[in-house]
Design a protein around this motif. Structure first.
Motif, PDB file in Angstrom:
ATOM      1  N   GLY B 192      17.130   4.125   1.170  1.00 43.43           N
ATOM      2  CA  GLY B 192      16.347   5.340   1.270  1.00 43.43           C
ATOM      3  C   GLY B 192      15.393   5.408   2.444  1.00 43.43           C
ATOM      4  N   VAL B 193      14.590   6.449   2.411  1.00 43.89           N
ATOM      5  CA  VAL B 193      13.658   6.769   3.485  1.00 43.89           C
ATOM      6  C   VAL B 193      12.234   6.580   2.959  1.00 43.89           C
ATOM      7  CG1 VAL B 193      12.816   8.614   4.996  1.00 43.89           C
ATOM      8  CG2 VAL B 193      15.267   8.458   4.460  1.00 43.89           C
ATOM      9  N   ALA B 194      11.439   5.815   3.682  1.00 42.90           N
ATOM     10  CA  ALA B 194      10.047   5.591   3.284  1.00 42.90           C
ATOM     11  C   ALA B 194       9.221   6.760   3.802  1.00 42.90           C
ATOM     12  CB  ALA B 194       9.542   4.272   3.864  1.00 42.90           C
ATOM     13  N   GLY B 195       8.940   7.709   2.922  1.00 41.66           N
ATOM     14  CA  GLY B 195       8.250   8.940   3.309  1.00 41.66           C
ATOM     15  C   GLY B 195       6.838   8.682   3.804  1.00 41.66           C
ATOM     16  N   THR B 196       6.384   9.595   4.688  1.00 41.80           N
ATOM     17  CA  THR B 196       5.022   9.463   5.221  1.00 41.80           C
ATOM     18  C   THR B 196       3.996   9.664   4.116  1.00 41.80           C
ATOM     19  OG1 THR B 196       5.135  11.808   5.811  1.00 41.80           O
ATOM     20  CG2 THR B 196       5.644  10.206   7.542  1.00 41.80           C
ATOM     21  N   ARG B 197       4.225  10.616   3.184  1.00 42.04           N
ATOM     22  CA  ARG B 197       3.279  10.859   2.094  1.00 42.04           C
ATOM     23  C   ARG B 197       3.334   9.713   1.085  1.00 42.04           C
ATOM     24  NH1 ARG B 197       3.791  14.315   6.174  1.00 42.04           N
ATOM     25  NH2 ARG B 197       2.256  15.977   6.029  1.00 42.04           N
ATOM     26  N   ARG B 198       4.519   9.174   0.879  1.00 43.18           N
ATOM     27  CA  ARG B 198       4.648   7.991   0.026  1.00 43.18           C
ATOM     28  C   ARG B 198       3.783   6.854   0.609  1.00 43.18           C
ATOM     29  NH1 ARG B 198       7.608   3.298   0.292  1.00 43.18           N
ATOM     30  NH2 ARG B 198       8.378   2.445  -1.695  1.00 43.18           N
ATOM     31  N   GLY B 199       3.911   6.645   1.920  1.00 45.98           N
ATOM     32  CA  GLY B 199       3.130   5.575   2.552  1.00 45.98           C
ATOM     33  C   GLY B 199       1.637   5.818   2.433  1.00 45.98           C
ATOM     34  N   TRP B 200       1.241   7.085   2.607  1.00 44.17           N
ATOM     35  CA  TRP B 200      -0.179   7.419   2.502  1.00 44.17           C
ATOM     36  C   TRP B 200      -0.682   7.095   1.092  1.00 44.17           C
ATOM     37  CZ3 TRP B 200      -3.681  10.216  -0.237  1.00 44.17           C
ATOM     38  CH2 TRP B 200      -4.939  10.415   0.372  1.00 44.17           C
ATOM     39  N   LEU B 201       0.086   7.457   0.072  1.00 48.32           N
ATOM     40  CA  LEU B 201      -0.341   7.194  -1.314  1.00 48.32           C
ATOM     41  C   LEU B 201      -0.444   5.696  -1.583  1.00 48.32           C
ATOM     42  CD1 LEU B 201       1.577   9.824  -3.492  1.00 48.32           C
ATOM     43  CD2 LEU B 201      -0.820   9.837  -2.771  1.00 48.32           C
ATOM     44  N   LEU B 202       0.536   4.940  -1.090  1.00 47.38           N
ATOM     45  CA  LEU B 202       0.481   3.488  -1.310  1.00 47.38           C
ATOM     46  C   LEU B 202      -0.787   2.901  -0.676  1.00 47.38           C
ATOM     47  CD1 LEU B 202       4.241   2.505  -0.767  1.00 47.38           C
ATOM     48  CD2 LEU B 202       2.935   2.285  -2.887  1.00 47.38           C
ATOM     49  N   ASP B 203      -1.183   3.461   0.454  1.00 48.28           N
ATOM     50  CA  ASP B 203      -2.374   2.941   1.146  1.00 48.28           C
ATOM     51  C   ASP B 203      -3.683   3.464   0.563  1.00 48.28           C
ATOM     52  OD1 ASP B 203      -0.747   1.536   2.852  1.00 48.28           O
ATOM     53  OD2 ASP B 203      -0.897   2.971   4.512  1.00 48.28           O
ATOM     54  N   HIS B 204      -3.696   4.675   0.015  1.00 44.82           N
ATOM     55  CA  HIS B 204      -4.979   5.321  -0.301  1.00 44.82           C
ATOM     56  C   HIS B 204      -5.223   5.639  -1.767  1.00 44.82           C
ATOM     57  CE1 HIS B 204      -6.091   5.703   3.894  1.00 44.82           C
ATOM     58  NE2 HIS B 204      -4.871   6.120   4.151  1.00 44.82           N
ATOM     59  N   ALA B 205      -4.202   5.542  -2.623  1.00 39.09           N
ATOM     60  CA  ALA B 205      -4.420   5.928  -4.025  1.00 39.09           C
ATOM     61  C   ALA B 205      -5.521   5.072  -4.650  1.00 39.09           C
ATOM     62  CB  ALA B 205      -3.113   5.819  -4.816  1.00 39.09           C
ATOM     63  N   GLY B 206      -5.583   3.805  -4.265  1.00 40.27           N
ATOM     64  CA  GLY B 206      -6.602   2.908  -4.811  1.00 40.27           C
ATOM     65  C   GLY B 206      -8.007   3.452  -4.616  1.00 40.27           C
ATOM     66  N   ALA B 207      -8.252   4.055  -3.456  1.00 40.61           N
ATOM     67  CA  ALA B 207      -9.582   4.602  -3.167  1.00 40.61           C
ATOM     68  C   ALA B 207      -9.912   5.789  -4.075  1.00 40.61           C
ATOM     69  CB  ALA B 207      -9.652   5.032  -1.700  1.00 40.61           C
ATOM     70  N   PHE B 208      -8.887   6.371  -4.692  1.00 40.97           N
ATOM     71  CA  PHE B 208      -9.115   7.456  -5.646  1.00 40.97           C
ATOM     72  C   PHE B 208      -9.124   6.917  -7.086  1.00 40.97           C
ATOM     73  CE2 PHE B 208      -7.961   9.644  -1.858  1.00 40.97           C
ATOM     74  CZ  PHE B 208      -8.542  10.885  -1.930  1.00 40.97           C
ATOM     75  N   GLY B 209      -9.223   5.619  -7.204  1.00 40.54           N
ATOM     76  CA  GLY B 209      -9.259   5.004  -8.524  1.00 40.54           C
ATOM     77  C   GLY B 209      -7.905   4.994  -9.214  1.00 40.54           C
ATOM     78  N   LEU B 210      -6.841   5.108  -8.419  1.00 37.82           N
ATOM     79  CA  LEU B 210      -5.499   5.155  -8.996  1.00 37.82           C
ATOM     80  C   LEU B 210      -4.695   3.942  -8.528  1.00 37.82           C
ATOM     81  CD1 LEU B 210      -4.981   8.925  -8.271  1.00 37.82           C
ATOM     82  CD2 LEU B 210      -4.917   7.923 -10.566  1.00 37.82           C
ATOM     83  N   PRO B 211      -4.517   2.962  -9.387  1.00 39.90           N
ATOM     84  CA  PRO B 211      -3.692   1.815  -9.003  1.00 39.90           C
ATOM     85  C   PRO B 211      -2.274   2.294  -8.697  1.00 39.90           C
ATOM     86  CG  PRO B 211      -4.714   1.479 -11.165  1.00 39.90           C
ATOM     87  CD  PRO B 211      -4.955   2.894 -10.780  1.00 39.90           C
ATOM     88  N   VAL B 212      -1.648   1.708  -7.682  1.00 42.91           N
ATOM     89  CA  VAL B 212      -0.304   2.148  -7.281  1.00 42.91           C
ATOM     90  C   VAL B 212       0.496   0.922  -6.881  1.00 42.91           C
ATOM     91  CG1 VAL B 212      -1.061   2.591  -4.889  1.00 42.91           C
ATOM     92  CG2 VAL B 212       0.964   3.752  -5.759  1.00 42.91           C
TER      93      VAL B 212
END
Lengths: 274, 274
Positions: B192-212
């Motif tokens: 598959g394709v590693a989406g840009t938004r997927r990458g952003w979530l993997l990097d930043h969800a933690g800062a929103f209190g969301l483990p990913v």
């Protein structure tokens, strides 16, 4: 090089053609003799199988043959016939009304390694994945491009393995081995391109007294085999050997030598077919 | 639609372009805001990773940005940037001197399902095979075309599984599920394709209190999850549900509802990024 696009001389296609955007199409690489593609019926059948699976309308068979004749040289040559789903709007969804693009590219004189040579065969690191259209010759050919880039100076071809390490094909040809008097070739129910010459051998080797069957081939089994062969429209049927195998001890074996002679005759017969 | 080819207005490419012949190239689908692609750094990084793996020279980054700005509309819109290995002679071997083709296609206004809707998700039969360039967005997209053709009338997207039956992605987006307060997404080390938004979530969800985290997802696990999400440049982050799941019983759960609200806020934040 002579190029016809939907029957008209030209060298360019629309950038929104789905052949470029997604590889949404199929092709055939053909050997032309006096303007006529050898083993045409098999090429046409494979082309149609791919188009039908993709839901792309078939071109007229006679249009294809006429255009291949127009694009051919007076000498044995190679030509390529591409059919794409044609231009489309943004996105993967095919347009409601499909206008396929038919491209015929001719004019490349047949250029193959000396026919008495045994082709030198390397092993590529690029793996063959399961194909979205098993057996069909579709326009998604990145694996072949990556594998071709691996060829070393002294390779004529490169074997390709699947993810499980089974030999499936070579970069641009199919693979057969001779083992105990039987011709074996990898099954392609999920991987690779089912070559026209491969199909011919599966159908006709028996008539030459050569049992043939599909089986699972490890690299080790290829190494231990009595002989390796490659098939393609360009090469026909050609003997090959792994670059790591310098000697060919089995050739001295009288049984093997007579089978090799029969295989050579069969290859000449196949190459002479119109 | 505005198309620039190597910086010049035009709508056609050479038929011998390896992008058409083999899908020998990569692309990005970008959301433009005021002529500037959102999350550009991630798009550029993925484009370069694909080009480097293929051995295709990178275009100038500023050329790409300038041309995207020229091709953009005054409203939020989608654009596509394609880079191929350019024209080549017959055969898989790249030409000794590569002249890449750079295509910028702009001018498609952003058109997405109503943002309050939960997208309806079917399951495609077409399987995702191992990618020759895992994570990269290459031009070999027949799987996506075949999967897109499977969409039923009431689908907004279709999940795609690998040969082993694990969920990998959707036809044109990445997939996340919420399970016990954790966002999970399939690993893409081979598919598959590693989406840009997927990458952003993997990097930043933690800062929103969301483990990913990345994990292996069966279809059954997706079904049992508290919520499903899709990400793409076009959609941003959007809630989805399998068409076979009519009710969403977990939404009544106070814990789940507050997490869903946090995810919604995170999506809005991501979509507002330049």
């Amino acid at each position: 090089m002579i190029t016809l696009i939907n029957g008209e001389p030209g060298s360019r296609i629309e950038a929104i053609d789905r052949g470029l955007q997604f590889g949404d199409g199929v092709f055939e690489t053909l050997r032309l003799e006096a303007g006529r593609p050898a083993l045409w019926a098999r090429h046409w059948m494979r082309l149609c199988r791919g188009l039908d699976r993709l839901g792309i309308p078939r071109p007229g068979e006679q249009d294809c043959l006429d255009e291949l004749a127009r694009a051919s040289l007076q000498v044995p040559s190679m030509a390529k016939l591409i059919v794409t789903r044609g231009p489309g709007p943004r996105g993967y969804a095919p347009p409601p009304r499909v206008r396929p693009t038919r491209i015929v590219m001719g004019g490349a004189p047949l250029d193959i390694p000396g026919t008495s040579d045994i082709l030198r065969l390397g092993v590529c690191r690029t793996r063959v994945a399961r194909s979205p259209l098993p057996g069909c010759k579709h326009l998604n050919r990145l694996e072949n491009v990556l594998a071709r880039r691996e060829w070393a100076e002294d390779w004529d071809e490169g074997l390709m393995l699947d993810a499980a390490g089974r030999v499936r094909c070579a970069t641009q040809s199919n693979v057969f081995v001779l083992e105990a008097g039987v011709l074996l070739t990898p099954g392609l129910s999920a991987h690779g391109v089912a070559g026209t010459r491969r199909g011919w051998l599966l159908d006709h080797a028996g008539a030459f007294g050569l049992p043939v069957r599909e089986t699972s081939l490890t690299l080790e089994r290829v190494r231990r085999s009595d002989a390796v062969f490659l098939t393609s429209a360009r090469l026909g049927l050609r003997r090959a050997a792994l670059v790591t195998q310098r000697g060919r001890p089995t050739d001295g074996n009288l049984g093997v030598a007579s089978v090799l002679e029969r295989i050579r005759e069969m290859g000449e017969h196949m190459n002479a077919l119109g």
